[in-house]
Design an enzyme around this catalytic site. Sequence first.
Site, PDB file in Angstrom:
ATOM      1  N   SER A 189      62.163  55.980  86.545  1.00  0.00           N
ATOM      2  CA  SER A 189      61.656  57.214  85.916  1.00  0.00           C
ATOM      3  C   SER A 189      60.269  57.476  86.488  1.00  0.00           C
ATOM      4  CB  SER A 189      61.557  56.999  84.406  1.00  0.00           C
ATOM      5  OG  SER A 189      60.825  58.034  83.788  1.00  0.00           O
ATOM      6  N   TYR A 220      59.600  52.175  76.724  1.00  0.00           N
ATOM      7  CA  TYR A 220      60.238  52.848  77.873  1.00  0.00           C
ATOM      8  C   TYR A 220      59.357  52.716  79.118  1.00  0.00           C
ATOM      9  CZ  TYR A 220      62.832  56.613  80.261  1.00  0.00           C
ATOM     10  OH  TYR A 220      63.580  57.350  81.138  1.00  0.00           O
TER      11      TYR A 220
END
Length: 267
Positions: free
Chosen positions: A149, A162
């Site tokens: 990401s 995350y």
Amino acid sequence: MPDTSRPLAARNAIVTGSTSGIGLGIARALADAGANVLLNGFGDPQQIAALAAEIADQAKVRVAHCPADMTKPAEIAGMVPFAEQTLGGAVDILVNNAGIQYVAPIEEFPIEKWDAILAINLSAVFHGTRAVLPGMKARKWGRIVNIASAHGLVASPFKSAYVAAKHGVVGLTRTTALEVAEFGVTANAICPGYVWTPLVEKQIDEQAKAHGIDRERVIREVVLAPQAAKRFTTVEELGALAVLLCGPAGQSFNGAALPVDNGWTAR
Ligand code: NAD
């Protein structure tokens, strides 16, 4: 003459978390490029069977589904023999894509959410990679594509687990590349900015709560704010990049963390 429209013909691929969103887009793209694909992820078994049949029919490849839970190391390792049996050959490509998200300040972050995000978004990448590498190294060919990401490169508030997991994925990708480079195997990370999928849709409400603002303001002022171009990346764009990394043109990418983020990390 090799069929250049099918650069992955006769390759066998596993794509984790491919019953939805980015994983499904990548699975479709790999199949269209000629690869047999093992789908993985949760969902209604009948709908998944129909999806597998549709992709197989459209791309004229083999498609199967394995319901392995990415929090369970033994089930992750078991995907490899399952793929060999159902696809009819060794696993050439592993796309570690399954992931979940949770948004909350650190002091309110539920411990079980931290554990689940680390397990699915990071540890599963290790377990999957560990399971496919012996075969790839022995055959002197393999492609590992990890869906990290932009949050593998930079941080945002309220996404502690995350961001930690995705930074871990980038580090693990680089380590993998260094270990396997001489064996004809590559490992790269794709680092998307925002892609409109169920994962993002769900977090809009969580972000609204965490920031104390409504959904429209979340999309404008939180979600797309860090990107230079205020648009969502599509799953088709990511599928095309995965095909490139797995095909002949991707041979020299190794250990890269490729931002696909509309300029987010250019700042
Ligand atoms: P999604 O929610 O649409 O899909 C997630 C997939 O993972 C589903 O198939 C789901 O069934 C599967 N999954 C979840 N938990 C699982 C488990 N325990 N075992 C097996 N499968 C499991 O999400 P998405 O947006 O397509 O995200 C896919 C990946 O892309 C994730 O790793 C995510 O972090 C990453 N990513 C997404 C975005 C975005 O904006 N959507 C941006 C950057 C990175």
